[in-house]
Design an enzyme around this catalytic site. Structure first.
Site, PDB file in Angstrom:
ATOM      1  N   ASP A 224       0.825  -1.206   0.000  1.00  0.00           N
ATOM      2  CA  ASP A 224       0.000   0.000   0.000  1.00  0.00           C
ATOM      3  C   ASP A 224       0.865   1.264   0.000  1.00  0.00           C
ATOM      4  OD1 ASP A 224      -2.193  -1.626   0.095  1.00  0.00           O
ATOM      5  OD2 ASP A 224      -2.978  -0.853   1.980  1.00  0.00           O
ATOM      6  N   HIS A 369       3.713  -2.319   3.286  1.00  0.00           N
ATOM      7  CA  HIS A 369       3.679  -0.910   2.929  1.00  0.00           C
ATOM      8  C   HIS A 369       4.973  -0.499   2.245  1.00  0.00           C
ATOM      9  CE1 HIS A 369       0.589  -1.242   6.044  1.00  0.00           C
ATOM     10  NE2 HIS A 369       0.015  -0.207   5.460  1.00  0.00           N
TER      11      HIS A 369
END
Length: 401
Positions: A224, A369
């Site tokens: 992400d 992430h």
């Protein structure tokens, strides 16, 4: 083992959906531009300090030049803040000067990336867009200035001289933990059933993907908040060396400022996906605002990469029925996750690895992430563990085919 997982999955349905039920929209953040500031791994311990370069001679506009490595290459990112008067002029020559100084300070760098902001606007990464960005890999140091002068250098982006006013949206400062559904009880009960079935059976259900097939030793690795100029080149290098392909959930404003990183990921064989334009909470927004967040990002990613966008993940896992409906209208499948090792909380590399190994399961979707140092450091071992246990690590698209 299978039954234990199913009970656990059912419990997660209750916790994840129940705690997020609301019938009123969240209050907007106080006087804060949309998406500002994307937090940099604030979690259970302090993020490790990055090394910095001292430029000679000193360049007054340079706020800092940070350096990171992944055990194989080193990359530098220079943050440059200019005055309103300087912002009105061409900033390309300044970015070139900073690049040359960074390479003089550390000739072994694999890449130098420069982000130039108006000092009065700058509020951290994720706030108002930069005025200019430039990326110079080490193998292009000798030729990029000629290409830049000719207008053929593709690793430069020039933004608007005047920053557009930020829309009145609520930025997401929280971390992804469990999907949080917002809606009345009738919608909640329907969602609980769909999530339970999605976790047990796998596959796309009601426009949502919670898990791939539980019959296949195959997992999807997802990242992400992409792309970040300090971390992304290092992440792509690890994936290239490990011969792994993943799905990147891209924040539109980041892709707009660093379009060349989107090209890099496509050329690396990775999959593009949508994570909204401003990284904002979607429940509580109007249908028009949600559609704008998703469609603007779709159009931007496709315009840069040439690839159609098929998958979407709501920031923080926060969603409602309207979000899913609009995503489907735009041809997007909403993707959640089965495993969050918590890399964004800086729990330590060993903790990230242990959580990953403990929760590895057929059809799993792993959430990591872009800008989390522990996740970057742990990544080679995560891939090694998955492969040692007989898992194929793929993209979300591979998981659904």
């Amino acid at each position: 083992m299978k039954n234990a997982f199913l009970l656990s999955a059912a419990a997660l349905v209750s916790i994840a959906l129940g705690q997020g039920v609301t019938t009123t929209p969240a209050r907007p953040a106080k006087a804060q531009p949309a998406g500002q500031v994307q937090p940099l791994a604030p979690g259970t311990r302090a993020a490790p300090n990055k090394s910095t370069l001292k430029l000679t001679p000193l360049i007054p506009q340079v706020k800092t030049v940070e350096v990171m490595d992944n055990g194989s290459i080193r990359v530098a990112h220079a943050l440059v803040l200019v005055t309103a008067q300087e912002a009105a002029r061409s900033l390309t020559a300044l970015a070139q000067t900073v690049t040359a100084a960074a390479y003089r300070a550390d000739p072994g760098l694999a890449e130098v990336d420069v982000s130039v902001y108006r000092g009065s606007d700058y509020g951290g990464f994720g706030g108002p867009l930069p005025l200019l960005t430039l990326s110079v890999p080490g193998n292009r140091r000798a030729t990029y200035e000629t290409a830049l002068k000719a207008g053929t250098y593709e690793r430069v982006w020039v933004g608007a001289k005047t920053a557009a006013p930020a829309p009145k949206l609520t930025p997401l400062q929280g971390l992804e933990r469990l999907p949080i559904f917002a809606g009345p009880r009738a919608e909640l009960l329907k969602e609980q059933l769909e999530q339970k079935q999605g976790l047990e059976i796998g596959g796309v259900r009601g426009g949502k993907l919670y898990r791939g097939s539980p019959q296949k030793r195959q997992v999807a690795l997802t990242f992400d908040d992409v792309p970040h100029p300090m971390y992304f080149p290092l992440l792509l290098d690890v994936l290239r060396r490990e011969k792994a392909h993943v799905t990147f959930f891209i924040i539109g404003r980041n892709a707009q400022a660093y379009p060349y990183f989107i090209l890099d990921l496509v050329q690396g064989g990775h999959e593009v996906a949508n994570h909204t334009f401003h990284h904002v909470r979607l429940p509580g927004l109007s249908a028009a605002q949600i559609e704008a967040e998703l469609k603007t990002t779709n159009d931007l990613i496709t315009g840069v990469s040439g690839q159609a966008v098929q998958y979407f993940r709501p920031p923080g896992g926060r969603y409602n029925a309207q979000t899913i409906k609009i995503a489907e209208k735009l041809g997007l499948t909403t993707v959640f996750w089965t495993d969050d090792p918590g890399d964004f909380q800086n729990p330590g590399v060993e903790t990230v690895e242990a959580r990953f190994a403990r929760n590895l399961r057929p059809g799993g979707i792993i959430l990591l992430h872009d800008n989390a140092p522990d996740g970057l450091a742990a990544l080679p071992d995560l891939l090694k563990v998955a492969r040692q246990h007989g898992y194929v690590v793929d993209t979300v698209g591979d998981l659904t085919r």
